[in-house]
Design an enzyme around this catalytic site. Structure first.
Site, PDB file in Angstrom:
ATOM      1  N   ASP A   1      -2.501   8.216  -3.021  1.00  0.00           N
ATOM      2  CA  ASP A   1      -3.791   8.863  -3.208  1.00  0.00           C
ATOM      3  C   ASP A   1      -4.187   9.566  -1.922  1.00  0.00           C
ATOM      4  O   ASP A   1      -3.544   9.393  -0.883  1.00  0.00           O
ATOM      5  CB  ASP A   1      -4.868   7.850  -3.615  1.00  0.00           C
ATOM      6  CG  ASP A   1      -5.149   6.836  -2.505  1.00  0.00           C
ATOM      7  OD1 ASP A   1      -4.201   6.527  -1.741  1.00  0.00           O
ATOM      8  OD2 ASP A   1      -6.284   6.358  -2.404  1.00  0.00           O
TER       9      ASP A   1
ATOM     10  N   PHE B   1      -3.414   6.133   3.066  1.00  0.00           N
ATOM     11  CA  PHE B   1      -4.501   5.994   4.038  1.00  0.00           C
ATOM     12  C   PHE B   1      -3.977   6.159   5.459  1.00  0.00           C
ATOM     13  O   PHE B   1      -4.597   6.823   6.295  1.00  0.00           O
ATOM     14  CB  PHE B   1      -5.185   4.632   3.879  1.00  0.00           C
ATOM     15  CG  PHE B   1      -6.258   4.386   4.897  1.00  0.00           C
ATOM     16  CD1 PHE B   1      -7.516   4.941   4.747  1.00  0.00           C
ATOM     17  CD2 PHE B   1      -6.017   3.606   6.023  1.00  0.00           C
ATOM     18  CE1 PHE B   1      -8.514   4.730   5.701  1.00  0.00           C
ATOM     19  CE2 PHE B   1      -6.997   3.383   6.972  1.00  0.00           C
ATOM     20  CZ  PHE B   1      -8.254   3.945   6.809  1.00  0.00           C
TER      21      PHE B   1
ATOM     22  N   GLY C   1     -11.112   4.192  -0.783  1.00  0.00           N
ATOM     23  CA  GLY C   1     -12.041   5.126  -0.162  1.00  0.00           C
ATOM     24  C   GLY C   1     -13.339   4.507   0.294  1.00  0.00           C
ATOM     25  O   GLY C   1     -14.307   5.218   0.570  1.00  0.00           O
TER      26      GLY C   1
ATOM     27  N   GLN D   1     -11.053   6.810  -6.723  1.00  0.00           N
ATOM     28  CA  GLN D   1     -11.633   7.543  -5.608  1.00  0.00           C
ATOM     29  C   GLN D   1     -12.931   8.211  -6.074  1.00  0.00           C
ATOM     30  O   GLN D   1     -13.376   7.991  -7.187  1.00  0.00           O
ATOM     31  CB  GLN D   1     -10.629   8.561  -5.062  1.00  0.00           C
ATOM     32  CG  GLN D   1      -9.451   7.946  -4.331  1.00  0.00           C
ATOM     33  CD  GLN D   1      -9.848   7.323  -2.991  1.00  0.00           C
ATOM     34  OE1 GLN D   1     -10.993   7.437  -2.542  1.00  0.00           O
ATOM     35  NE2 GLN D   1      -8.905   6.639  -2.346  1.00  0.00           N
TER      36      GLN D   1
ATOM     37  N   ASP E   1      -7.968  -7.106   0.745  1.00  0.00           N
ATOM     38  CA  ASP E   1      -7.112  -7.173   1.939  1.00  0.00           C
ATOM     39  C   ASP E   1      -7.884  -6.581   3.089  1.00  0.00           C
ATOM     40  O   ASP E   1      -8.753  -5.725   2.889  1.00  0.00           O
ATOM     41  CB  ASP E   1      -5.801  -6.404   1.739  1.00  0.00           C
ATOM     42  CG  ASP E   1      -6.000  -4.908   1.984  1.00  0.00           C
ATOM     43  OD1 ASP E   1      -5.679  -4.419   3.084  1.00  0.00           O
ATOM     44  OD2 ASP E   1      -6.510  -4.212   1.072  1.00  0.00           O
TER      45      ASP E   1
ATOM     46  N   ASP F   1       0.850  -1.175   0.000  1.00  0.00           N
ATOM     47  CA  ASP F   1       0.000   0.000   0.000  1.00  0.00           C
ATOM     48  C   ASP F   1       0.891   1.232   0.000  1.00  0.00           C
ATOM     49  O   ASP F   1       1.992   1.218   0.548  1.00  0.00           O
ATOM     50  CB  ASP F   1      -0.889  -0.044   1.248  1.00  0.00           C
ATOM     51  CG  ASP F   1      -1.977   1.011   1.230  1.00  0.00           C
ATOM     52  OD1 ASP F   1      -1.986   1.833   0.304  1.00  0.00           O
ATOM     53  OD2 ASP F   1      -2.811   1.003   2.150  1.00  0.00           O
ATOM     54  N   SER F   2       0.413   2.305  -0.602  1.00  0.00           N
ATOM     55  CA  SER F   2       1.250   3.496  -0.786  1.00  0.00           C
ATOM     56  C   SER F   2       1.524   4.254   0.495  1.00  0.00           C
ATOM     57  O   SER F   2       2.423   5.085   0.551  1.00  0.00           O
ATOM     58  CB  SER F   2       0.577   4.449  -1.768  1.00  0.00           C
ATOM     59  OG  SER F   2      -0.597   5.004  -1.194  1.00  0.00           O
ATOM     60  N   GLY F   3       0.735   4.007   1.536  1.00  0.00           N
ATOM     61  CA  GLY F   3       0.876   4.751   2.782  1.00  0.00           C
ATOM     62  C   GLY F   3      -0.077   5.905   2.922  1.00  0.00           C
ATOM     63  O   GLY F   3      -0.178   6.505   3.995  1.00  0.00           O
TER      64      GLY F   3
END
EC number: 2.4.2.29
Length: 376
Positions: A147, A97, A217, A190, A267, A93-95
């Protein structure tokens, strides 16, 4: 094994899809549930156990790994696969959130986001380019664009602003990722709970011709029916030949309902977190081992399970461990929960292949409903 990232759609049953993602490090059978290994570990589990339960891929997280031990250190130690002793595919995950939900004193602009660590207050900067760089240092196989994920409900103007920013960040992330034949970068749709914004986001990402697409989201406070309606409106816009990943979802029922609408990957921390808090997921539904009714119940969680944690330990013993706050309680219940999730996914895949997904869905839901009537 292929040296390229590929997605093959093997069968459909209604909108449910059975496929395979092939990568240099292995094949991911879809629909797939990815156990969450946020900081390089699936909590309370040995990764050998995770593999034995049927997991083809696990998830790691940029935010947590960049804070400790640090992406550069992981790279010096051979990458996340070597570091964690998991030689199979990893998605990161991009981080984004976690930055929005955990970090203190965050400041977001067009460039990216600056934030202070929730651990020690150290200040960091995360841009689309830096997120992709970190994922490259970790050497993950599927990487996510950065995002902005906002919680619902929110005003349309705020949802639209975040969606448009995420699209611009997707373009920058894709440019930073470049051409890596054996790996993939997924875009993230999103748009909150606003149908036309979701469709606009999905159309723009589809035009980028990425290797996969995520729906982000959701599972951020909205009811399940809102999530499912959003999927119904969004999924038809995404390319049928690319994998579709619903991020952060969810309960067994969420998985079953979302597969029925065309989702390929999931996930969620739910099975591991629930296990650490005394809650078991089974074919009978949820079983709360904190409940006093289990104190002298000699039945296992599920005598037909292939998992020793579900099959060989009595509910009375598990209740005792939970009430005594023993570490073994979280270990056994996490093991049992992940076994059930992977068993559910295996059943879903087999049902799609044989054209009986609707029957499987009805039978599974009936098992949960009947379980509510049992003294569990």
């Amino acid at each position: 094994m292929t040296e390229r990232f590929r997605f093959n759609l093997l069968a459909t049953n209604g909108k449910a899809r059975r496929g395979e993602i092939t990568m240099p490090r292995g094949t991911v059978r879809t629909p797939a549930f990815m156990p969450v290994g946020t900081a390089g570990t699936v909590k309370a589990m040995y990764l050998d156990q995770v593999r034995e339960l049927g997991s083809d891929i696990i998830l790691g997280n940029v935010y947590h790994l960049m804070l400790r031990p640090g992406a550069e250190r992981v790279a010096r130690l051979g990458g996340l696969h070597e570091f964690a002793r998991w030689p199979y595919p990893i998605l990161t995950d991009s981080g984004g959130f976690q930055v929005m939900s955990l970090a203190d004193l965050r400041k977001l602009d067009e460039t990216g986001v600056r934030f202070k660590s929730h651990i020690d207050g150290t200040e960091y900067s995360l841009t689309p380019e830096r997120s992709i760089e970190i994922q490259g240092l970790l050497d993950s196989d599927i990487q996510m664009q950065l995002d902005e994920c906002i919680r619902l409900p929110a005003e349309r103007s705020e949802i639209e602003r975040a969606m448009e920013l995420s699209l611009r960040w997707a373009e920058r992330s894709a440019k930073a990722f470049g051409d890596q034949p054996g790996k993939a970068m997924f875009g993230i749709v999103q748009g909150g709970d606003v149908p036309d914004l979701r469709i606009r986001s999905a159309e723009a990402l589809a035009a980028m011709d990425l290797k996969g697409y995520s729906i982000g989201g959701l599972a951020v406070g909205e009811p399940q029916d809102v999530m499912l309606k959003t999927l119904e409106e969004t999924l038809p816009v995404l390319p049928e030949t690319k994998p579709r990943y619903l991020m952060g979802v969810g309960t067994p029922d969420d998985l079953l309902q979302s597969v029925a609408r065309g989702v390929d990957m999931f996930d969620c921390v739910m099975p591991t977190r629930a296990g650490r808090h005394g809650l078991a997921y089974t074919r009978f539904g949820k079983i709360n081992l904190r409940n006093a009714r289990h104190a002298e119940d000699q039945r296992p969680l599920d005598e037909t399970s292939d998992c020793p944690a579900a099959r060989d330990y009595s509910r009375a013993y598990l209740h005792h461990l939970v009430r005594a706050n023993e570490s073994l309680a979280g270990m056994l219940l996490t093991w049992s929960n992940l076994a059930y999730y992977q068993s559910l996914m295996a059943g879903i895949r087999a049902a799609i292949e044989t054209g009986r997904f609707d029957d499987f869905k009805t039978e599974t839901e009936h098992g949960w409903k009947c379980g509510d009537l049992l003294p569990i």
